[in-house]
Design a protein around this motif. Structure first.
Motif, PDB file in Angstrom:
ATOM      1  N   VAL A 312      25.498 -51.342  -1.988  1.00  0.00           N
ATOM      2  CA  VAL A 312      26.411 -52.419  -2.390  1.00  0.00           C
ATOM      3  C   VAL A 312      25.681 -53.749  -2.252  1.00  0.00           C
ATOM      4  N   ARG A 313      26.243 -54.790  -2.853  1.00  0.00           N
ATOM      5  CA  ARG A 313      25.587 -56.102  -2.879  1.00  0.00           C
ATOM      6  C   ARG A 313      25.249 -56.583  -1.469  1.00  0.00           C
ATOM      7  N   THR A 314      24.067 -57.157  -1.323  1.00  0.00           N
ATOM      8  CA  THR A 314      23.587 -57.604  -0.019  1.00  0.00           C
ATOM      9  C   THR A 314      24.242 -58.919   0.380  1.00  0.00           C
ATOM     10  N   TYR A 315      23.931 -59.383   1.585  1.00  0.00           N
ATOM     11  CA  TYR A 315      24.623 -60.523   2.188  1.00  0.00           C
ATOM     12  C   TYR A 315      24.412 -61.825   1.423  1.00  0.00           C
ATOM     13  N   GLY A 316      23.164 -62.122   1.031  1.00  0.00           N
ATOM     14  CA  GLY A 316      22.878 -63.352   0.297  1.00  0.00           C
ATOM     15  C   GLY A 316      22.375 -64.483   1.168  1.00  0.00           C
ATOM     16  N   LYS A 317      21.338 -64.228   1.960  1.00  0.00           N
ATOM     17  CA  LYS A 317      20.729 -65.285   2.797  1.00  0.00           C
ATOM     18  C   LYS A 317      19.363 -65.627   2.213  1.00  0.00           C
ATOM     19  N   GLY A 318      19.293 -66.783   1.544  1.00  0.00           N
ATOM     20  CA  GLY A 318      18.054 -67.208   0.916  1.00  0.00           C
ATOM     21  C   GLY A 318      17.410 -68.381   1.621  1.00  0.00           C
ATOM     22  N   LEU A 319      17.687 -68.545   2.912  1.00  0.00           N
ATOM     23  CA  LEU A 319      17.183 -69.672   3.694  1.00  0.00           C
ATOM     24  C   LEU A 319      16.109 -69.208   4.669  1.00  0.00           C
ATOM     25  N   VAL A 320      15.160 -70.112   4.946  1.00  0.00           N
ATOM     26  CA  VAL A 320      14.048 -69.805   5.852  1.00  0.00           C
ATOM     27  C   VAL A 320      14.159 -70.698   7.086  1.00  0.00           C
ATOM     28  N   GLN A 321      14.016 -70.089   8.268  1.00  0.00           N
ATOM     29  CA  GLN A 321      14.058 -70.844   9.518  1.00  0.00           C
ATOM     30  C   GLN A 321      12.676 -70.866  10.191  1.00  0.00           C
ATOM     31  N   VAL A 322      12.431 -71.959  10.899  1.00  0.00           N
ATOM     32  CA  VAL A 322      11.185 -72.128  11.649  1.00  0.00           C
ATOM     33  C   VAL A 322      11.540 -72.523  13.075  1.00  0.00           C
ATOM     34  N   PRO A 323      10.942 -71.868  14.095  1.00  0.00           N
ATOM     35  CA  PRO A 323      11.185 -72.288  15.482  1.00  0.00           C
ATOM     36  C   PRO A 323      10.351 -73.513  15.834  1.00  0.00           C
ATOM     37  N   ILE A 324      10.954 -74.468  16.511  1.00  0.00           N
ATOM     38  CA  ILE A 324      10.271 -75.689  16.931  1.00  0.00           C
ATOM     39  C   ILE A 324      10.390 -75.809  18.442  1.00  0.00           C
ATOM     40  N   ASP A 325       9.276 -76.004  19.121  1.00  0.00           N
ATOM     41  CA  ASP A 325       9.277 -76.201  20.570  1.00  0.00           C
ATOM     42  C   ASP A 325       9.757 -77.619  20.891  1.00  0.00           C
TER      43      ASP A 325
END
Length: 552
Positions: A312-325
């Motif tokens: 079935v159709r997937t969630y739809g998360k097209g965003l990229v995250q980066v960890p910052i100290d």
């Protein structure tokens, strides 16, 4: 020429002037509001009637600011930073077990020890009630508190005291914490006529290397096609996803492009290695919880026409995250860009509006755009990955949902614990079945336990009756409604018989997990899985498989 140059210079000045002014105004607004916040906190700290907790007050203010953004931009104070590291790496130091709250006992219990981990090695069992950790009593603690105490530095030792409900005995275990890595591939094997199956649950550090070893092992065992199960996989590392796709796609292919506000957020990810197999038929299984790196994997395979996507159709998360100290050991996981897969589409399904405190808006299908796969098939952006073949799992009957729920009853858990206590061993995971006598025993326990569950059809009928009265139809419909109500009454014994096979399978999986861990549970479920059946059917029909990949 001079007039032309002067005119161009004037136009450039007019072009950049608003931009410069806007930037100065933005910087001023930032500085002004930070100063206001600083002054508010200083005055509260000085004058408020109670003493402020700076970490909590400012932490709440930070979280309030982030709530107006997307749900993936998250602040991790120093005492929670290890949660972020575990999310990225899949590693933590502890005993290697899932714990949960038992509502009946009002205690935290051992739910599932992981295979080859300290909890399993010392002999902890499903259902063991956690009493204390060293000298700290745990009987009034919640799951979070107990989990925090079970974790610690690798190599540190503690004494865990539990009560085993099947015997009533109190037992003490001396446990040494280890670095625990949650397996990214809990199970793989060969199923049905040389079809390989791999269940990948996360994209943590190193999972691509694990995938390569797994796939090579399956090829050595003679598989002719492969099923990659990404259902429930919420994603993880983008680079790990690219390296996994690279196993089936030639070197030098651009799989993902990220685009953000800063130039360093703009990047292309290409396959870096020679592939293992570029022709083996491939089916990728997805569902509504398949997200992020899982969607990069399934979407890239679809865009390149390298395999078929089923589910079935997937969630739809097209965003990229980066960890910052951040200072003092804290961190920020921040959304910096959107990603675009080979066809050029971004599959982000939600807009996160920043005005009025922030709200979420699902992108309507009518607002999405058409893109094309390598073979020219139409695909769309803006709403997750739509599978090539839709396959919906069977819906559990209401009674099974309630029996299997951690929030409503412990009758199934109690049965499983007693079963484990009287059965030192069971048949292999793929062969284990409850006997008729076993199920009859379980049924008797349910009937004697006072177990209840919502009558959803009855509730719906109540709503119908209410609206019938409101609209004036009730007198004419009363006889029919009364007849339906007589049909929709719960009969617990009859429902346990009617849904015997489904409930039996749920019990079997719970028991199998205690003996063969997560791998056994997955293996036991394969024969009951409609989506896996559909994938097997598709991979066996090579003509149909090829037709899907070339369908316009």
């Amino acid at each position: 020429m001079k007039k032309t140059l002067l005119c161009m210079a004037t136009l450039l000045t007019l072009w950049f002037a608003p931009s410069i002014a806007n930037k100065k105004n933005h910087n001023f607004e930032v500085s002004k509001n930070l100063q206001i916040f600083n002054e508010i906190f200083k005055n509260l700290d000085l004058m408020y009637v109670d003493t402020l907790n700076p970490s909590q007050a400012i932490g709440d203010a930070i979280n309030g600011m982030l709530e107006a953004l997307d749900p993936y931009t998250v602040y991790y104070p120093a005492d929670k930073d290890k949660d972020l590291k575990m999310m990225i790496t899949g590693k933590y130091a502890g005993i290697g077990s899932v714990v949960r709250y038992n509502r009946q006992l009002k205690r935290v219990i051992i739910e599932e020890p992981y295979e080859n981990m300290p909890a399993a090695e010392v002999g902890l069992k499903k259902g063991d009630i956690i009493l204390s950790i060293d000298d700290s009593v745990m009987t009034s603690k919640n799951v979070t508190d107990v989990s925090e105490r079970l974790r610690g530095d690798a190599g540190s030792t503690f004494v865990l005291k539990v009560k085993r409900p099947s015997t009533g005995k109190t037992m003490s275990f001396k446990i040494t914490r280890r670095n625990i890595k949650v397996p990214a591939i809990p199970y793989y094997g060969v199923i049905s006529d040389s079809i390989g199956y791999i269940c990948l649950t996360s994209f943590t550090e190193g999972c691509a290397k694990e995938m390569r070893r797994t796939f090579v092992d399956l090829k050595n065992r003679g598989i002719k096609s492969l099923m990659l199960d990404l259902r429930g996989n919420g994603g993880g590392s983008l680079s790990e996803a690219v390296d996994i796709i690279n196993m089936w796609v030639p070197r030098g292919v651009t799989l993902v492009e990220t685009k953000g506000k800063l130039s360093q957020s703009n990047r292309k990810y290409k396959t870096r290695y020679e592939p293992i197999d570029t022709v083996m038929p491939l089916a990728v299984l997805v569902d509504g919880e398949t997200a992020s790196a899982s969607e990069i994997t399934s979407g890239s395979i679809q865009d390149l026409d390298r395999g078929v996507v089923i589910g079935v159709r997937t969630y739809g998360k097209g965003l990229v995250q980066v960890p910052i100290d951040l200072p003092y050991g804290s961190s920020l996981k921040v959304t910096t860009s959107k990603y675009y897969i080979p066809s050029g589409r971004c599959i982000q399904a939600y807009n996160y509006k920043h005005s009025n405190g922030g709200y979420t808006e699902h992108i309507a299908d009518s607002l999405t755009s058409v893109f094309n796969t390598r073979n020219g098939r139409e695909v769309r952006d803006g709403g997750g990955i739509k599978p090539d073949i839709e396959s919906r799992p069977d819906t559990l009957p209401n009674i099974a949902v309630y029996l299997n729920s951690l929030d409503t009853t412990e009758v199934m858990l109690n049965y499983v614990i007693d079963y484990i206590a009287t059965h030192p061993t069971i048949a292999p995971a793929s062969q284990f079945k409850l006997s008729d006598a076993d199920y009859d025993d379980f049924k008797s326990r349910v009937l004697a336990s006072g177990f209840t569950y919502d009558n959803m059809s009855g509730k719906t009928l109540d709503e119908l009756e209410k609206y019938a009265k409101f609209e004036g139809y009730y007198d004419d419909a009363k006889e029919t409604i009364d007849l339906l109500r007589s049909k929709f009454k719960h009969n617990l014994s009859a429902d346990l018989d009617r849904h015997r096979s489904v409930i039996c399978h749920l019990i079997e999986r719970n028991i199998i997990t205690a003996y063969y861990y997560q791998a056994g549970s997955i293996e036991a479920s394969i024969g009951y899985d409609k989506t896996i059946d559909k994938a097997i059917e598709t991979l066996k029909d090579q003509a149909g498989y090829k037709a899907i990949l070339h369908r316009k």
